[in-house]
Design a protein around this motif. Sequence first.
Motif, short mmCIF file in Angstrom:
data_model
loop_
_atom_site.label_atom_id
_atom_site.label_comp_id
_atom_site.label_asym_id
_atom_site.label_seq_id
_atom_site.Cartn_x
_atom_site.Cartn_y
_atom_site.Cartn_z
N VAL A 155 -11.50 -15.72 -52.06
CA VAL A 155 -10.77 -16.96 -52.37
C VAL A 155 -9.30 -16.75 -52.03
O VAL A 155 -8.68 -15.77 -52.46
N THR A 159 -8.54 -23.67 -56.32
CA THR A 159 -9.68 -24.58 -56.24
C THR A 159 -9.22 -26.00 -56.52
O THR A 159 -8.51 -26.24 -57.50
N THR A 193 -16.67 -19.11 -45.36
CA THR A 193 -15.98 -20.34 -45.00
C THR A 193 -15.70 -21.14 -46.27
O THR A 193 -16.28 -20.88 -47.33
N ASP A 194 -14.81 -22.13 -46.15
CA ASP A 194 -14.48 -22.97 -47.31
C ASP A 194 -15.74 -23.60 -47.90
O ASP A 194 -16.67 -23.97 -47.17
N ARG A 196 -17.24 -26.75 -49.83
CA ARG A 196 -17.02 -28.16 -50.18
C ARG A 196 -18.32 -28.71 -50.72
O ARG A 196 -19.34 -28.72 -50.03
N THR A 219 -13.47 -28.33 -53.76
CA THR A 219 -13.10 -27.61 -52.55
C THR A 219 -12.55 -26.25 -52.93
O THR A 219 -11.57 -26.15 -53.69
N ILE A 220 -13.17 -25.18 -52.42
CA ILE A 220 -12.73 -23.82 -52.70
C ILE A 220 -12.33 -23.17 -51.37
O ILE A 220 -13.19 -22.94 -50.51
N PRO A 221 -11.04 -22.89 -51.16
CA PRO A 221 -10.61 -22.28 -49.89
C PRO A 221 -11.01 -20.82 -49.79
O PRO A 221 -10.68 -20.01 -50.67
N ILE A 222 -11.73 -20.49 -48.74
CA ILE A 222 -12.19 -19.12 -48.50
C ILE A 222 -11.60 -18.64 -47.17
O ILE A 222 -11.55 -19.41 -46.20
N GLY A 223 -11.15 -17.41 -47.12
CA GLY A 223 -10.58 -16.90 -45.88
C GLY A 223 -10.71 -15.40 -45.77
O GLY A 223 -11.12 -14.71 -46.72
N SER A 259 -4.44 -12.82 -47.90
CA SER A 259 -5.05 -13.69 -46.89
C SER A 259 -4.44 -13.41 -45.52
O SER A 259 -3.22 -13.24 -45.39
#
Length: 315
Positions: A155, A159, A193-194, A196, A219-223, A259
Motif C-alpha cells: 500500500v 485508502t 495493482t490498485d 477498486r 480505492t486502495i493504491p498499490i505500488g 514507494s
Amino acid sequence: MKQRRFNKIQRRKISIFLRCLIISFMAWMLIAVSNKYTFSIKAGIEYVNIPEKRAFHPLQSDTVSVRIKMSGWNVLLSRLNPDTANIQVDLSSLSTRNYIVFSNQIGFINRQFPIDKQVISVGPDTLYFDFSKQTQRKVPVRVPMHIGFKKQYGVIGATRTNPEYVTITGPLEDVANIEYLETDSVFGTQVHTDIRTVSNINRKQRTNVTIYPTFAEVTIPIGELTEKIIEIPIKVENERRYTSVRTIPSKVTLTTLVSLKDFSKWTARDFEAIVDLENWEENGVKSLPILLTKVPDYVKVIKIEPQNVDFFVRK
C-alpha cells in the motif's frame, strides 16, 4: 479351527436375503425422506419498514427460533449443513404500538423461504420495543484489509472511499456511541495493482440504526516498493540541565521501504530520531537507544543503524 464353507444353495439364500434387506432399507429411506417433519432452526432478525419518526430498542435477543415443516430429506440436509438463517420482520405496525406479533406475519415470513419449507411458528411469538428520541449524524467510513502482496509491492497511499462519510439515524444513545463504520473486509492475494471495488457497509448487528448509503466505492493504491537509505541527525531531549551533550555518532542511518514513484520525495527532514537523557543518571546507562518520533505515512523502516549510541555529557 476349520472354517465353515457354504454350498451353492446356501450362498444363493444369503444373497437373496441381503438383496431383500437392501431393498427394504431403501424403501424405508424413501418413505422416511418423503414424510413431513417439524424442525427448529435459529434465525437472526432483520428489520424492514422501520417507522421514520420513531427510534427503537429491541427488548429481547436478535435471534429467534423458527419451527419449520419440511420433508425428511430437507431435515437431513439441515442437520448435515447447519446454518443460521435470517428472517425479515415488518415493523410498520410499530407506528401505533410497541410490540410485534409473529403469528400475524407468518405469511410474510413464509414468502422468505422455499416453497417446500413451511414456517409454522416463531418463538418468542411477540417482540417488544422501547422507543426513544431519534437522532442523525455522519460518521467516517473505514476499510479493513486482509491483503497479500506480490514481492516488493504494498500500500503506497491512503485508502479512499466514496462517500467518505455515511449518515446514521437511530436512538440517541446508540448513534452517539458510533465513531465510525467499517465496510466488509477487502481480501486479496499476490496483489500488485490498485484495488477498486464496491463494499457493503457492515452493520455489526445494529438492527435499530439506519445507514445511508449502505455501500461505498473503495480505492486502495498499490505500488512497487524499493529500499532507500536515509541519514538523519540525532536530536537530544531533556539535555537542558547540562552544558553540552554529544552523541557518538551524531547521525543515524535508516533503511526504509518507500514507494518507487515517491523515491525522491522523502528526505531527512521527513524523519526524526531522538535520544532521551531523562533519568539516565539514576538508571546508570552507558548508551542510549534511538527513538524514531517522526516517520511519514506508508514508509516502512526496516533497519536502524546504530540502534544505540554512546554519549558525552558536560555538566
